[in-house]
Design a protein around this motif. Structure first.
Motif, mmCIF file in Angstrom:
data_model
loop_
_atom_site.group_PDB
_atom_site.id
_atom_site.type_symbol
_atom_site.label_atom_id
_atom_site.label_comp_id
_atom_site.label_asym_id
_atom_site.label_seq_id
_atom_site.Cartn_x
_atom_site.Cartn_y
_atom_site.Cartn_z
ATOM 1 N N GLY A 166 0.820 -1.207 0.000
ATOM 2 C CA GLY A 166 0.000 0.000 0.000
ATOM 3 C C GLY A 166 0.855 1.258 0.000
ATOM 4 N N VAL A 167 1.916 1.256 0.803
ATOM 5 C CA VAL A 167 2.804 2.419 0.891
ATOM 6 C C VAL A 167 3.512 2.642 -0.441
ATOM 7 C CG1 VAL A 167 4.941 3.264 1.943
ATOM 8 C CG2 VAL A 167 3.133 2.277 3.382
ATOM 9 N N LEU A 168 4.000 1.552 -1.030
ATOM 10 C CA LEU A 168 4.718 1.687 -2.304
ATOM 11 C C LEU A 168 3.775 2.173 -3.403
ATOM 12 C CD1 LEU A 168 6.894 -1.566 -2.140
ATOM 13 C CD2 LEU A 168 7.598 0.771 -1.574
ATOM 14 N N ASP A 169 2.558 1.629 -3.415
ATOM 15 C CA ASP A 169 1.579 2.065 -4.430
ATOM 16 C C ASP A 169 1.257 3.542 -4.250
ATOM 17 O OD1 ASP A 169 1.485 -0.529 -5.361
ATOM 18 O OD2 ASP A 169 -0.393 -1.049 -4.351
ATOM 19 N N ARG A 170 1.026 3.916 -3.004
ATOM 20 C CA ARG A 170 0.619 5.287 -2.696
ATOM 21 C C ARG A 170 1.677 6.296 -3.118
ATOM 22 N NH1 ARG A 170 -3.900 8.249 -1.054
ATOM 23 N NH2 ARG A 170 -3.084 10.250 -0.375
ATOM 24 N N THR A 171 2.933 5.930 -2.889
ATOM 25 C CA THR A 171 4.029 6.864 -3.169
ATOM 26 C C THR A 171 4.635 6.622 -4.555
ATOM 27 O OG1 THR A 171 5.536 5.336 -2.049
ATOM 28 C CG2 THR A 171 4.653 7.136 -0.737
ATOM 29 N N GLU A 172 4.029 5.685 -5.285
ATOM 30 C CA GLU A 172 4.529 5.319 -6.613
ATOM 31 C C GLU A 172 6.005 4.955 -6.573
ATOM 32 O OE1 GLU A 172 3.274 8.590 -9.040
ATOM 33 O OE2 GLU A 172 1.209 7.866 -9.130
ATOM 34 N N THR A 173 6.366 4.218 -5.539
ATOM 35 C CA THR A 173 7.737 3.740 -5.407
ATOM 36 C C THR A 173 7.834 2.371 -6.094
ATOM 37 O OG1 THR A 173 7.832 4.789 -3.234
ATOM 38 C CG2 THR A 173 9.557 3.176 -3.738
ATOM 39 N N PRO A 174 8.827 2.190 -6.966
ATOM 40 C CA PRO A 174 8.936 0.892 -7.649
ATOM 41 C C PRO A 174 9.173 -0.256 -6.657
ATOM 42 C CG PRO A 174 10.372 2.530 -8.669
ATOM 43 C CD PRO A 174 9.841 3.146 -7.420
#
Lengths: 532, 343
Positions: free
Chosen positions: B240-248
């Motif tokens: 969820g955090v990676l998706d939210r921040t658009e982190t690969p």
């Protein structure tokens, strides 16, 4: 067969892992494989501080097995349970559901329908008269006579009438006051497109689902009614992919609310019941979304992340040691009712091309597929959930030895779990999919009839909109020969409409009436009427 | 005015002026509930009151009685709320009664919604006190859906910077109790990424600030994954955090790789301490299916044939060995990329 693997605890037990281990231990005793039954505890080495096996008469004996060892759906026992509730009444502990009398009625009637049983005319009439006593003078239905109108009992009442009602005097259908009902719906509508379930009550997606189903069945779904609702549904999706009960109201409190600019976080975590309601609502909103719904308060139409929803749904299925039952939230326990709320939600994804019927199941491709029973699952099963395992959970663990179905052993059976376990069994046995050709056929057969005109000063629906809503709602078709019944054909139950939780036949009947369409013509040769 | 609990309204002279209204008249109901005398009596009088529209202090007594017998009686709650406003009872008193009822009937929608109505009506009610009350309730029922959503509503409704500040500590306390409590993980996501009336606390600021929060959340999540790797709540939060921040996803692979190997394979490599990538605990049961899934997703997102091929290999392991109940889904994922391979 190897022993099913216990859920790993990683040597770090917590409250969640302890209740999980206890549940696995109980479920394990209901495991169909006799080999595993000789072992007292499943994967005991990893259970850590697991308690001693819970002694429960119902957990070790009375397995619903056949003479050949396969699981049997105890139809007679469940019938007795339902008849007892219906005729003698519900015991006093159901006082806690006094505000849900329409639900008790709906669950009972719909459980009969799934079991392919209809009521005699006398009891049907009693059912209709009982339901009509819940209609409020101001419109909508309450939880009992004299109770305030509420979206949830309104769904249960109208769906109960779909099962037992009929047109004409005393038949229920024509006694539904649609003008007042519509006014009730508009009165609970909030500026941000959400709905209170009743005056001064909470907002949640169950209410939205109930409203959209009723409005669809009764032909009173208007653009005014649903303005902003897609945005509300979309705002309930959480980072996990499933949906929450509601989102933060995006309007100011007080008598003259204004819409607020900031985002609307979901309130609560992803949950099976809410996810079903949100997804089914999204399906019911498609006639508007596909026709270029622009969004009430922004320039671009709202979207939801369906791949993430699929991932979440899939993750809710318990593993082999949980007999493949479904959970309602991450790190919670399996429960028979999620057989429908989560297991049944996979069919809804097919509307968006995700899952088995992303290519129309052609009449050319599989001309005569034999009914597959226990064997041959792998050849024909294109579904994304484990249908076989889900049926096993319901049959081995969901049935109470004394009749009725339940959350899990050693719990009691109740009206709610009986209906939703059976609905889940129905969803796991049959492949009911949205058929493009059926939708086209329904649209072609459409006859222009007089639409519902709300007396609130805004327009009703155009013929085109009504036709689209009608055709989309009834395009669901059971794939011929794709039923797969664990335990054999004797366990077969009726197919269900994936959105309404009614049989296909009952859905057609009530909608044909309220849209003024000819039922016999609509059914045609393609739709196989089911007994009920 | 208060009457002993065991006296029926039908026998109570103070209620002699009210005509009780039976529930079903002229209908022989199907699937009825077999009521107790006490419940039938109270609801007959309630129907009588609703009919006359009386809103008086004794109605508060009657609705309380019904609520105690059936806390899900939404019409009684609704009528009570209207009566409260009509007779102008101090809402603080009502809230005190609710403190008792909320604990007793934790699982009903209405007890929490009624509190919400009270707080919306009166800004004088102390939100800090309310948060403490919720915290106490959550100790008794750590995953109660209504309680958690109520807390989230309250935080967003009051939207006071000081209140938001305490929430991270609260979440950590709850996760210390049980790191598998998904409600607490969701609350963390709410507080960190969605709360604060736009942008979330600590996330609404500068780019540096956002990066600091992202780093903090990744460190925190990795730490809890290392303690108990087979915890879907923690992995879902990470995603969820990676998706939210658009982190690969690929950036996290050095950490995730540690969780797809067997214990025996990593013997000898544990003496290098890497704070960014905490290794699995001694008791960890590997490979961890969530790590396999994550790795496959990271490979797929590389967007090239090589990545897709590596993803397919992992999905095969999930389908056939590690996560067989979801075989159909993993095969669906394989079909999804095989169309693209070599295209």
């Amino acid at each position: 067969m190897t022993l099913p693997r216990a859920t790993p605890v990683d040597g770090f037990p917590t409250h969640t892992s302890r209740v999980q281990a206890e549940t696995e231990e109980i479920l394990f005793k209901h495991h169909p494989d006799p080999l595993s039954n000789n072992n007292a505890t499943p994967g005991s080495s990893s259970l850590g501080a697991a308690s001693t096996p819970t002694s429960s008469s119902s957990s070790t004996q009375g397995k619903p097995a056949d003479s050949d060892g396969g699981p049997a759906l105890q139809k007679q026992l469940h019938m007795s349970f339902l008849v007892r509730n219906m005729v003698q009444g519900f015991p006093a502990r159901y006082i806690s559901q006094d505000a849900s009398q329409p639900w008790l009625m709906f669950w009972t009637l719909q459980a009969f329908s799934i079991l392919q049983v209809g009521l005699d005319p006398g009891n049907k009439q009693r059912a209709i008269d009982t339901v009509m006593s819940w209609q409020h003078p101001d419109g909508g239905f309450g939880g009992g006579p004299g109770q305030r109108p509420h979206l949830l009992p309104t769904y249960a009442s109208v769906c109960a009438l779909a099962v037992v009602g009929r047109p004409g005097p005393g038949g229920g259908w024509d006694q539904i006051d649609r003008q007042k009902l519509y006014r009730f719906f508009m009165s609970v509508k909030q500026p941000d497109g959400s709905f209170l379930v009743a005056k001064d009550a909470e907002v949640d997606v169950r209410g939205t689902y109930c409203l959209l189903v009723v409005a669809t069945l009764l032909g009173i779904l208007t653009p005014e009614l649903i303005e902003g609702t897609p945005e509300f549904i979309a705002s309930c999706q959480t980072y996990e992919g499933g949906f929450a009960s509601a989102s933060q109201p995006s309007y100011s409190p007080g008598p003259n609310p204004t819409l607020l600019e900031f985002p609307r976080p979901p309130l609560g975590e992803a949950h099976g019941g809410y996810t079903f309601c949100a997804l089914a609502s999204w399906v019911l909103l498609q006639p508007f979304l596909e026709a270029g719904y622009k969004g009430a308060h922004s320039s671009k139409p709202p979207t939801i992340d369906l791949n993430n929803t699929l991932r979440w749904l899939v993750q809710m299925q318990g593993t082999e040691i949980e007999l493949g039952g479904f959970k309602g939230r991450t790190n919670k326990l399996v429960d028979g009712c999620y057989s429908w709320w989560v297991g049944g939600a996979f069919a809804l994804l097919e509307v968006f091309g995700i899952g088995a019927s992303s290519e129309e199941i052609g009449s050319q491709n599989q001309p005569s597929k034999d009914e597959k029973l226990d064997d041959g699952w792998d050849d024909v099963d294109d579904s994304l959930l484990n249908r076989k395992a889900l049926q096993e959970y319901i049959l081995w663990a969901g049935q109470h030895p004394a009749g009725g179905l339940r959350d899990k052993p050693p719990k009691h059976a109740d009206a709610y779990h009986t209906q939703y376990c059976l609905a889940g069994l129905s969803a796991a046995q049959h492949h009911v999919y949205p058929s493009v050709s059926r939708e086209q056929a329904l649209a072609q057969a459409w006859v222009e009839t007089e639409p519902f005109e709300p007396d609130l000063g805004h327009p009703g629906l155009s013929q085109e909109q009504r036709k689209t809503i009608f055709a989309k709602a009834l395009c669901w078709k059971e794939e011929e020969g794709a039923s797969k019944c664990v335990g054999g054909a004797k366990n077969r139950v009726n197919a269900s409409h994936p959105v309404f939780d009614l049989t296909i036949t009952h859905s057609q009947g009530i909608m044909a009436h309220f849209y003024g369409q000819d039922l016999e013509r609509l059914r045609g040769p393609a739709a196989k009427p089911t007994a009920a | 005015m208060t009457s002993p609990a065991d006296v029926l309204y039908a026998d109570n002279p103070a209620w002699a002026d009210v005509t009780p209204l039976p529930q079903y008249e002229g209908v022989n109901p199907l699937a009825p509930i077999l009521y107790t005398e006490e419940y039938k009596d109270a609801t007959d009088y309630f129907r009588g009151i609703v009919k006359t529209g009386e809103k008086s202090p004794r109605v508060l007594e009657l609705t309380e009685k019904i609520i105690r017998l059936n806390p899900a009686h939404y019409s009684a709650w609704q009528y009570r709320f209207e009566t409260l406003k009509a007779v102008k009872v101090p809402l603080e008193d009502e809230l005190k009664l609710m403190d008792e009822l909320a604990v007793k009937y934790l699982k009903t929608y209405q007890v929490w919604h009624h509190r919400r109505l009270l707080l919306t009506e009166s800004y004088n009610l102390e939100p800090k006190r309310e948060l403490e009350f919720i915290a106490k309730s959550l100790k008794a029922d750590t995953k109660n859906y209504h309680t958690w959503s109520y807390r989230q509503w309250l935080l967003a409704f009051v939207n006071d910077g000081e209140l938001w500040v305490g929430e991270l500590d609260f979440v950590e306390e709850m996760l210390n109790e049980d790191l598998r409590n998904n409600s607490a993980w969701h609350h963390r996501f709410f507080v960190v990424w969605l709360g604060g009336g736009g942008g979330g606390m600590g996330v609404g600021g500068t780019r540096e600030e956002k990066e600091r929060v992202l780093r903090r959340e990744l460190t925190f999540t990795k730490q809890l994954i290392s303690l108990a790797p087979n915890n879907p709540s923690a992995w879902n939060y990470l995603r969820g955090v990676l998706d939210r921040t658009e982190t690969p996803y690929g950036l996290i692979l050095p950490f995730v790789r540690l969780y797809i190997v067997n214990l025996s394979d990593r013997a000898g490599s544990t003496d290098i301490v890497d704070v960014e990538n905490p290794p699995p605990s001694e008791g960890a049961q590997l490979p961890c299916t969530a790590a396999l899934e994550f790795t496959a997703d990271a490979y797929e997102r590389q967007g090239d044939d090589e990545g897709r091929k590596k993803a397919v290999e992992l999905w095969k392991v999930l389908a056939n060995e590690q996560d067989t109940i979801r075989k159909r889904y993993w095969e669906f994922r394989i079909r999804g990329v095989e169309k693209k391979v070599g295209a």
